[in-house]
Design a protein around this motif. Structure first.
Motif, short mmCIF file in Angstrom:
data_model
loop_
_atom_site.label_atom_id
_atom_site.label_comp_id
_atom_site.label_asym_id
_atom_site.label_seq_id
_atom_site.Cartn_x
_atom_site.Cartn_y
_atom_site.Cartn_z
N VAL A 312 166.06 116.95 73.78
CA VAL A 312 165.66 116.32 75.04
C VAL A 312 166.02 117.19 76.23
O VAL A 312 165.21 117.41 77.13
CB VAL A 312 166.33 114.93 75.19
N SER A 313 167.26 117.70 76.25
CA SER A 313 167.71 118.50 77.39
C SER A 313 168.89 119.34 76.97
O SER A 313 169.55 119.07 75.96
CB SER A 313 168.09 117.60 78.57
N PHE A 321 167.54 126.64 78.81
CA PHE A 321 167.67 127.22 77.48
C PHE A 321 169.10 127.06 76.99
O PHE A 321 170.05 127.10 77.77
CB PHE A 321 167.27 128.69 77.50
N ALA A 322 169.24 126.90 75.68
CA ALA A 322 170.56 126.69 75.08
C ALA A 322 171.04 127.97 74.41
O ALA A 322 170.25 128.70 73.80
CB ALA A 322 170.50 125.56 74.06
N VAL A 327 175.92 122.54 74.41
CA VAL A 327 175.63 121.15 74.06
C VAL A 327 174.23 120.77 74.51
O VAL A 327 173.80 121.11 75.61
CB VAL A 327 176.68 120.22 74.70
N VAL A 328 173.52 120.07 73.63
CA VAL A 328 172.19 119.57 73.94
C VAL A 328 172.14 118.08 73.64
O VAL A 328 172.93 117.56 72.85
CB VAL A 328 171.10 120.30 73.13
N ALA A 329 171.21 117.39 74.29
CA ALA A 329 170.92 115.99 73.98
C ALA A 329 169.68 115.96 73.10
O ALA A 329 168.73 116.71 73.32
CB ALA A 329 170.70 115.19 75.25
N ASP A 393 167.12 132.68 67.91
CA ASP A 393 166.27 132.73 69.10
C ASP A 393 166.86 131.75 70.09
O ASP A 393 167.94 131.20 69.85
CB ASP A 393 164.83 132.37 68.74
N THR A 394 166.19 131.49 71.19
CA THR A 394 166.76 130.65 72.24
C THR A 394 166.15 129.25 72.20
O THR A 394 164.98 129.08 72.57
CB THR A 394 166.51 131.28 73.63
N PRO A 395 166.91 128.23 71.77
CA PRO A 395 166.37 126.86 71.78
C PRO A 395 166.19 126.36 73.21
O PRO A 395 166.88 126.80 74.14
CB PRO A 395 167.46 126.05 71.05
N LYS A 396 165.30 125.40 73.35
CA LYS A 396 165.06 124.80 74.66
C LYS A 396 164.60 123.36 74.46
O LYS A 396 164.31 122.93 73.34
CB LYS A 396 164.01 125.59 75.44
N ALA A 397 164.57 122.62 75.57
CA ALA A 397 164.09 121.24 75.52
C ALA A 397 162.67 121.21 74.96
O ALA A 397 161.82 122.04 75.32
CB ALA A 397 164.14 120.62 76.91
#
Length: 404
Positions: A312-313, A321-322, A327-329, A393-397
């Motif tokens: 989600v975010s 980008f994470a 931490v991500v939701a 790689d770079t995770p994202k919402a």
């Protein structure tokens, strides 16, 4: 100096005694907090007590013997032994008959890898074919007092996730609106930070008052940002921005003054001290009671049911980008069967491109590629916080989540 030898089978009784002493002596009851094993986890542990995992699942350099050290994490040890570390409960299930909770491992314990019969099992006892001291540990006589919750290995690095166990919160639309609010700072201060005195009040029907016992601590929040499901647009909850901590020094009260032969009741707001601040605090920010500290111990594992979710975010202001250890939701929570310790794979959402190489324009959707893993550590009803464990790689919402 004389050494004491305590058989492995006696250690659960020793640990239980230490827990009882911690409570009797006035230690935090959280030290003896019970972390239950679900029926499904126990069934898995009992089954794998006999079967273990295939040798092909072991990491290439999995050690035959490993002494647990302070600073280790359950995830790190899982990776040390397994190609797929979320299968940890299967490898570690056989200790169900040795200690009461198969999720707990303590510094100083020696783990032995048994690879007989084409299956791998991890235990606290050396196999019959190995040498050793018969499954005992040697202790020098000394006085030591430790909390059991603090002794057990954490699943993840506490310094990474512990702030998120209480700082970011997911609330409904009305929780912050009805919470006590800061109304002013001392000496007309507009922006407040650690060490400043401020004033706050609750709603008319729930004033901010003192209660018997220790001083009350509050978390300070602002801006409940909606968390929307990337697929459906559903609002899953509101993420409140953590600003700092405040301590109640004096509750709200009223004074009665006579003006022109009339009694006028005036509200005197509560006095609070800002005892920690991540960002500057101001009038209008909200106060929520500080939750008790959570000392969680759980096993990394794959969900028992099929999961198809989305990120989600990424936690933080204007972060898209994470990175690893961020931490991500995610859009799955307890209503979907998600629990602390669940590991999910991250799939990069393949781009939509226009192909012009065939003589005409054609729209294509690139495949979703696996780019990492994350682990849930704080689930809410419809959304959860998870830590990004590893990435290529770079995770994202918007990226997808599936069973690992």
């Amino acid at each position: 100096m004389k050494k004491f030898r305590i058989p492995v089978r006696q250690r659960p009784h020793l640990l239980a005694t230490l827990a009882a002493l911690a409570v009797i002596s006035g230690g935090s009851t959280a030290w003896a907090q019970n972390y239950p094993i679900t029926p499904q986890q126990r069934a898995t542990a009992q089954q794998t007590a006999q079967t273990g995992v295939p040798l092909s699942e072991l990491a290439p350099n999995a050690p035959d013997e490993y002494t647990v050290k302070s600073g280790d994490t359950l995830w790190a040890i899982s990776r040390l032994y397994l190609l797929r570390p979320w299968r940890w409960p299967e490898l570690w299930g056989m200790n169900i008959n040795e200690i009461a909770n198969p999720h707990r491992i303590y510094p100083g314990q020696v783990l032995y890898l048994d690879k007989t019969g084409g299956r791998a099992r991890l235990t606290l006892r050396r196999g019959a074919g190995g040498s050793g001291d018969g499954g005992t540990i040697k202790l020098s006589p000394r006085t030591r007092f430790d909390s059991l919750a603090g002794m057990a290995l954490p699943t993840l690095n506490p310094s990474v996730i512990e702030p998120f166990l209480s700082e970011p919160i997911v609330v409904d639309a009305d929780t912050l609106q009805s919470a006590p609010r800061i109304v002013a700072g001392n000496d007309s201060r507009v922006l407040l930070s650690r060490g400043d005195r401020a004033y706050a009040r609750g709603n008319p029907d729930t004033p901010l008052v003192e209660v018997p016992g220790p001083l009350q601590n509050f978390r300070v929040f602002r801006n409940a940002t909606p968390l929307k499901d990337p697929g459906t647009g559903e609002i899953l909850g509101y993420e409140a921005q953590y600003l700092g901590k405040a301590q109640l020094k004096r509750g709200e009260s009223t004074t009665v003054e006579t003006e022109k032969d009339k009694d006028v009741i005036t509200v005197v707001p509560a006095s609070i001290d800002i005892i920690a601040s991540r960002e500057e605090i101001r009038a209008g920010d909200r106060l929520l009671p500080e939750p008790p500290r959570q000392l969680l111990s759980y096993a990394p594992r794959a969900p028992s049911t099929q999961v198809e979710g989305r990120i989600v975010s990424v936690y933080g202001n204007a972060v898209q980008f994470a990175a690893q250890n961020q931490v991500v939701a995610i859009n799955k929570g307890t209503r979907d069967g998600i629990d602390s310790g669940h590991v999910l794979a991250i799939l990069k959402n393949g781009e939509t491109i226009v192909d012009r190489t065939g003589g005409k324009k054609e729209t294509l959707k690139l495949p979703n590629e696996r780019i990492g893993l994350l682990m849930v550590f704080r689930p809410f009803e419809r959304v959860s916080y998870a830590l990004v464990l590893e990435i290529t790689d770079t995770p994202k919402a918007g990226d997808f989540l599936v069973n690992p």
